[in-house]
Design an enzyme around this catalytic site. Sequence first.
Site, PDB file in Angstrom:
ATOM      1  N   ALA A 127      49.116  29.436  34.807  1.00 26.67           N
ATOM      2  CA  ALA A 127      49.003  28.730  33.528  1.00 26.67           C
ATOM      3  C   ALA A 127      49.747  29.415  32.385  1.00 26.67           C
ATOM      4  O   ALA A 127      49.553  29.049  31.229  1.00 26.67           O
ATOM      5  CB  ALA A 127      47.523  28.584  33.182  1.00 26.67           C
ATOM      6  N   ASN A 195      42.422  34.309  36.235  1.00 26.49           N
ATOM      7  CA  ASN A 195      43.732  34.198  36.893  1.00 26.49           C
ATOM      8  C   ASN A 195      44.886  34.563  35.961  1.00 26.49           C
ATOM      9  O   ASN A 195      45.840  35.211  36.384  1.00 26.49           O
ATOM     10  CB  ASN A 195      43.920  32.783  37.438  1.00 26.49           C
ATOM     11  CG  ASN A 195      42.889  32.485  38.492  1.00 26.49           C
ATOM     12  OD1 ASN A 195      42.835  33.154  39.516  1.00 26.49           O
ATOM     13  ND2 ASN A 195      42.033  31.498  38.238  1.00 26.49           N
ATOM     14  N   HIS A 225      47.795  30.161  25.675  1.00 24.05           N
ATOM     15  CA  HIS A 225      47.947  31.582  26.040  1.00 24.05           C
ATOM     16  C   HIS A 225      49.195  32.125  25.361  1.00 24.05           C
ATOM     17  O   HIS A 225      50.300  31.612  25.581  1.00 24.05           O
ATOM     18  CB  HIS A 225      48.103  31.738  27.554  1.00 24.05           C
ATOM     19  CG  HIS A 225      46.945  31.184  28.328  1.00 24.05           C
ATOM     20  ND1 HIS A 225      45.685  31.736  28.300  1.00 24.05           N
ATOM     21  CD2 HIS A 225      46.858  30.113  29.149  1.00 24.05           C
ATOM     22  CE1 HIS A 225      44.876  31.029  29.067  1.00 24.05           C
ATOM     23  NE2 HIS A 225      45.559  30.034  29.586  1.00 24.05           N
TER      24      HIS A 225
HETATM   25  N1  LIG Z   1      46.767  31.072  38.875  1.00 17.31           N
HETATM   26  C1  LIG Z   1      46.328  30.324  37.852  1.00 17.31           C
HETATM   27  O1  LIG Z   1      46.839  30.377  36.717  1.00 17.31           O
HETATM   28  C2  LIG Z   1      45.211  29.365  38.079  1.00 17.31           C
HETATM   29  C3  LIG Z   1      44.970  28.347  37.150  1.00 17.31           C
HETATM   30  C4  LIG Z   1      43.952  27.463  37.412  1.00 17.31           C
HETATM   31  C5  LIG Z   1      43.138  27.624  38.514  1.00 17.31           C
HETATM   32  N2  LIG Z   1      43.371  28.656  39.376  1.00 17.31           N
HETATM   33  C6  LIG Z   1      42.482  28.893  40.521  1.00 17.31           C
HETATM   34  O2  LIG Z   1      42.880  28.094  41.611  1.00 17.31           O
HETATM   35  C7  LIG Z   1      41.737  27.784  42.405  1.00 17.31           C
HETATM   36  C8  LIG Z   1      41.682  26.263  42.632  1.00 17.31           C
HETATM   37  O3  LIG Z   1      41.551  25.604  41.388  1.00 17.31           O
HETATM   38  P1  LIG Z   1      41.067  24.080  41.347  1.00 17.31           P
HETATM   39  O4  LIG Z   1      41.162  23.636  39.938  1.00 17.31           O
HETATM   40  O5  LIG Z   1      41.780  23.322  42.408  1.00 17.31           O
HETATM   41  O6  LIG Z   1      39.520  24.260  41.743  1.00 17.31           O
HETATM   42  P2  LIG Z   1      38.528  23.128  42.312  1.00 17.31           P
HETATM   43  O7  LIG Z   1      37.166  23.629  41.978  1.00 17.31           O
HETATM   44  O8  LIG Z   1      38.947  21.792  41.836  1.00 17.31           O
HETATM   45  O9  LIG Z   1      38.746  23.191  43.898  1.00 17.31           O
HETATM   46  C9  LIG Z   1      38.398  24.293  44.688  1.00 17.31           C
HETATM   47  C10 LIG Z   1      38.111  23.798  46.094  1.00 17.31           C
HETATM   48  O10 LIG Z   1      37.972  24.940  46.954  1.00 17.31           O
HETATM   49  C11 LIG Z   1      36.859  24.729  47.808  1.00 17.31           C
HETATM   50  N3  LIG Z   1      36.355  26.031  48.234  1.00 17.31           N
HETATM   51  C12 LIG Z   1      35.605  26.928  47.555  1.00 17.31           C
HETATM   52  N4  LIG Z   1      35.364  28.014  48.300  1.00 17.31           N
HETATM   53  C13 LIG Z   1      35.989  27.820  49.493  1.00 17.31           C
HETATM   54  C14 LIG Z   1      36.122  28.590  50.685  1.00 17.31           C
HETATM   55  N5  LIG Z   1      35.527  29.777  50.824  1.00 17.31           N
HETATM   56  N6  LIG Z   1      36.864  28.075  51.700  1.00 17.31           N
HETATM   57  C15 LIG Z   1      37.449  26.863  51.592  1.00 17.31           C
HETATM   58  N7  LIG Z   1      37.343  26.084  50.490  1.00 17.31           N
HETATM   59  C16 LIG Z   1      36.639  26.554  49.447  1.00 17.31           C
HETATM   60  C17 LIG Z   1      35.858  23.926  46.970  1.00 17.31           C
HETATM   61  O11 LIG Z   1      34.941  23.228  47.786  1.00 17.31           O
HETATM   62  C18 LIG Z   1      36.800  22.998  46.206  1.00 17.31           C
HETATM   63  O12 LIG Z   1      37.042  21.796  46.908  1.00 17.31           O
HETATM   64  C19 LIG Z   1      40.513  28.333  41.653  1.00 17.31           C
HETATM   65  O13 LIG Z   1      40.102  29.577  42.180  1.00 17.31           O
HETATM   66  C20 LIG Z   1      41.037  28.513  40.254  1.00 17.31           C
HETATM   67  O14 LIG Z   1      40.355  29.545  39.557  1.00 17.31           O
HETATM   68  C21 LIG Z   1      44.392  29.497  39.192  1.00 17.31           C
END
Ligand SMILES: NC(=O)c1ccc[n+]([C@@H]2O[C@H](COP(=O)([O-])OP(=O)(O)OC[C@H]3O[C@@H](n4cnc5c(N)ncnc54)[C@H](O)[C@@H]3O)[C@@H](O)[C@H]2O)c1
Length: 274
Positions: A127, A195, A225
């Site tokens: 992000a 993140n 940010h």
């Molecule tokens: N790098 C970045 O800048 C950034 C930005 C936003 C989100 N993220 C991260 O990316 C990830 C995904 O974000 P999102 O918005 O798609 O989240 P989300 O909550 O919409 O989806 C996450 C999915 O992962 C599944 N899940 C959780 N634990 C699991 C496991 N142990 N094994 C398999 N599946 C599992 C959940 O059931 C859900 O369907 C999150 O961890 C979030 O913090 C990173």
Amino acid sequence: MHNPLKIGIVGCGAIGSSLANAIFRQFRGKARLVSLFDIDRQKAGALSEVLVKDDSLVASRLSALINKSDLVIETSSAKCSFSIAQEALKKSRDCMVLSVGGILNKYRQLAVLAEKHNSKIYLPSGAISGIDAIKALKCSKIKEVVLTTIKNPASFRGVKYIKDKGIKLESIRGERILFSGSANEAVKYFPQNINVAAILSIAGIGPEKTKVRIIASAKTKRNIHQIKVYSEAGIITTRTENILHPDNPKTSYLAYLSSVAVLRQILGPVKVGS
Ligand SMILES: NC(=O)c1ccc[n+]([C@@H]2O[C@H](COP(=O)([O-])OP(=O)(O)OC[C@H]3O[C@@H](n4cnc5c(N)ncnc54)[C@H](O)[C@@H]3O)[C@@H](O)[C@H]2O)c1
């Protein structure tokens, strides 16, 4: 002509589902989605139905997904991103990690594993903007990195740190600094910022030295940010004003786009940016 890269996605939420759709639409011929895994099997099943009209993409276990894939893309949770990457790398698979917060203090371990098994770890910028310049500045000397995150007060509802400090979010009319400290502390008190602070720390000078300020502002609905880097080679300032992902208001849409951009770099002949 190479065989299409076989991709497995772990976590079928906002980013995982958008990315799965993008692989089908934008990377046909170059990449093939071969497997989906989610602890909530229904989510993986529903996504598979949308994409291929049956549940044939659903893996019953993480190991089954890894066995089928050349590239494992983790879009699940910081609680499990390290172990998912570890398992993929041990089987000589490449791995893209979105839940970067989960690997922040252990990413060197993953780097050693990747080296040993001749595999690669991809960490999208997520992000924020400016990671390209920070990577280049690191080849000189970086003196200071400051991240300022500005969000609407409502985004901080339920955060324990806010409660403990007795801060009344609803009474913030203008701007209020909620936190100032190291990235390590920020990640502890504000896990929803994990993140951004993590990728910035990994690209730059580490979580102890990276400074973070968190501001609640009634004037914005976006996740903003700002990054300031002081280095021997000059100063950079970036500001990213993110709209939110339509399927998850905690996730910035840019984070998903950034994972598509990394995939494009992996699959394309030209690598743009440092
Ligand atoms: N790098 C970045 O800048 C950034 C930005 C936003 C989100 N993220 C991260 O990316 C990830 C995904 O974000 P999102 O918005 O798609 O989240 P989300 O909550 O919409 O989806 C996450 C999915 O992962 C599944 N899940 C959780 N634990 C699991 C496991 N142990 N094994 C398999 N599946 C599992 C959940 O059931 C859900 O369907 C999150 O961890 C979030 O913090 C990173």
